[in-house]
Enzyme design. Structure first.
Site, PDB file in Angstrom:
ATOM      1  N   GLY A  13       0.821  -1.214   0.000  1.00 19.02           N
ATOM      2  CA  GLY A  13       0.000   0.000   0.000  1.00 19.02           C
ATOM      3  C   GLY A  13       0.851   1.259   0.000  1.00 19.02           C
ATOM      4  O   GLY A  13       2.085   1.192  -0.095  1.00 19.02           O
ATOM      5  N   GLY A  39      -3.820  -2.219  -2.281  1.00 15.48           N
ATOM      6  CA  GLY A  39      -2.386  -2.041  -2.546  1.00 15.48           C
ATOM      7  C   GLY A  39      -2.071  -2.427  -3.987  1.00 15.48           C
ATOM      8  O   GLY A  39      -2.936  -2.924  -4.708  1.00 15.48           O
ATOM      9  N   TYR A 148     -14.458   1.690   9.690  1.00 16.05           N
ATOM     10  CA  TYR A 148     -13.009   1.929   9.803  1.00 16.05           C
ATOM     11  C   TYR A 148     -12.661   2.343  11.231  1.00 16.05           C
ATOM     12  O   TYR A 148     -11.770   1.762  11.867  1.00 16.05           O
ATOM     13  CB  TYR A 148     -12.607   3.027   8.827  1.00 16.05           C
ATOM     14  CG  TYR A 148     -11.133   3.320   8.770  1.00 16.05           C
ATOM     15  CD1 TYR A 148     -10.228   2.381   8.277  1.00 16.05           C
ATOM     16  CD2 TYR A 148     -10.639   4.560   9.180  1.00 16.05           C
ATOM     17  CE1 TYR A 148      -8.870   2.674   8.202  1.00 16.05           C
ATOM     18  CE2 TYR A 148      -9.284   4.853   9.102  1.00 16.05           C
ATOM     19  CZ  TYR A 148      -8.403   3.912   8.616  1.00 16.05           C
ATOM     20  OH  TYR A 148      -7.064   4.200   8.534  1.00 16.05           O
ATOM     21  N   THR A 178      -1.878  11.878   5.781  1.00 18.64           N
ATOM     22  CA  THR A 178      -0.534  11.793   5.210  1.00 18.64           C
ATOM     23  C   THR A 178      -0.646  11.811   3.694  1.00 18.64           C
ATOM     24  O   THR A 178      -1.629  11.322   3.144  1.00 18.64           O
ATOM     25  CB  THR A 178       0.131  10.474   5.670  1.00 18.64           C
ATOM     26  OG1 THR A 178       0.092  10.446   7.101  1.00 18.64           O
ATOM     27  CG2 THR A 178       1.574  10.379   5.216  1.00 18.64           C
TER      28      THR A 178
END
Ligand code: UDP
Length: 312
Positions: A13, A39, A148, A178
């Site tokens: 990923g 990924g 999640y 990020t």
């Protein structure tokens, strides 16, 4: 003396692949495990010829066996963008719960240290700002993001249970927004979305009125922070992120300016339970591990834009 050996789940990923690269650079051997659901092999193909790098195509929600000695297990497998976990709700819950259990089991069997990739989403739509690790959060368990958030909250609880009950050496990083090379252009997150839109002259889709805030950390800084947590002595959760907070509208304007794009801004409905503010309190990472981010937003975005421009 043999090199340390690390298992990275979700190693193909965005974050996992940067982490594999960093651990190899630190002299470790790396076993990268990924089911390639979100990924991609293109994230790790440059590592294939590297000595000490092995890839296993495997779903870590199943029993996990890795032959040989293992010193570190880093659990990074999970869909990680709001549209991914809306499309893959059951897989998201399974990898956060069953996958964490299997990865912890592997760490226990090998006597390895375990590191959980947790998230700022454990704070939900926070009522405390900025968010210190001591804040318990404000999460809607039954909303669309709950799959999640609650999977990661369960994963933290499971990690602490293995630490307390089995005496396993564990680390938990709470990762804030990020960005950087290897994000998927279409993963729906704001950074790849805005950059792709700006580069193709499409309108930048600002959700809501754009007043909600986020704090964006460049991937190299984040990975450095994760390694500090991994090798350091803090076993409570540690926030890792960049406290430089801005509104989503300001962020859209920054992308337009940096790309020199003529794209307009278009407003779209705000997704359900979208957090109104988010900013890490990184006092713990700084005081205990000497970590703080170094790459300014303009520089990180320049590198990220370059990556997306080259792949068009
Ligand atoms: N967002 C946006 N336009 C997009 C994608 C996201 O305005 O095309 C907003 C989203 O509503 C959120 C913020 O940008 O307020 C960050 O979204 P992202 O999906 O990157 O991650 P989140 O921080 O919400 O997990």
């Amino acid at each position: 003396m043999r090199s340390a050996r690390a298992v990275v789940t979700g190693g193909a990923g965005f974050l996992g692949s940067h982490l594999c690269e960093k651990l190899l650079a630190e002299g470790m051997e790396v076993v990268c495990i990924d089911n390639l659901l979100t990924g991609s092999l293109s994230n790790i193909e440059h590592l294939f010829g590297r000595q000490g790098f092995v890839f296993l195509h495997y779903d870590v929600t199943n029993y996990l066996h890795v032959p040989g000695e293992v010193d570190f297990v880093l659990h990074f497998a999970s869909p990680a963008s709001p549209i991914d976990y809306l499309e893959l709700p059951i897989q998201t819950l399974k990898v956060g719960s069953l996958g964490t259990h299997k990865a912890l089991g592997l760490a226990k069997a090998k006597g390895a240290r375990f590191l959980l990739a947790s998230t700022s989403e454990v704070y939900g739509d926070p009522l405390v700002h900025p968010q210190p690790e001591s804040y318990w959060g404000n999460v809607n368990p039954v909303g669309p993001r709950g799959v999640y958030d609650e999977a990661k909250r369960f994963a933290e609880a499971m990690t602490m249970a293995y630490h307390r009950f089995h005496g396993l050496s564990t680390r938990i990083v709470r990762i804030f927004n990020t960005y950087g090379p290897r994000m998927r252009a279409n993963d729906g997150r704001v950074v790849p979305a805005f950059i792709s839109q700006a580069l193709t002259g499409q309108p930048l889709t600002v959700f809501g009125d754009g007043s909600q805030t986020r704090s964006f950390c460049y991937v190299d800084d984040l990975i450095e922070g994760i390694v500090r947590v991994l090798l350091g002595e803090v076993c409570e959760p540690v926030n890792v992120g960049n406290p430089a907070e801005m509104s989503v509208l300001q962020f859209a304007q920054a992308i337009i300016q940096l790309t020199g794009s003529a794209s307009p801004i278009e407003y779209r409905p705000l997704p359900v339970d979208d957090p109104k503010v988010r900013q890490p309190d990184i006092t713990l990472a700084y005081t205990r591990l000497g970590w703080r981010p170094r790459v300014p937003l303009q520089e990180g975005l320049r590198r990220t834009i370059e990556y997306f421009a080259a792949r068009r």
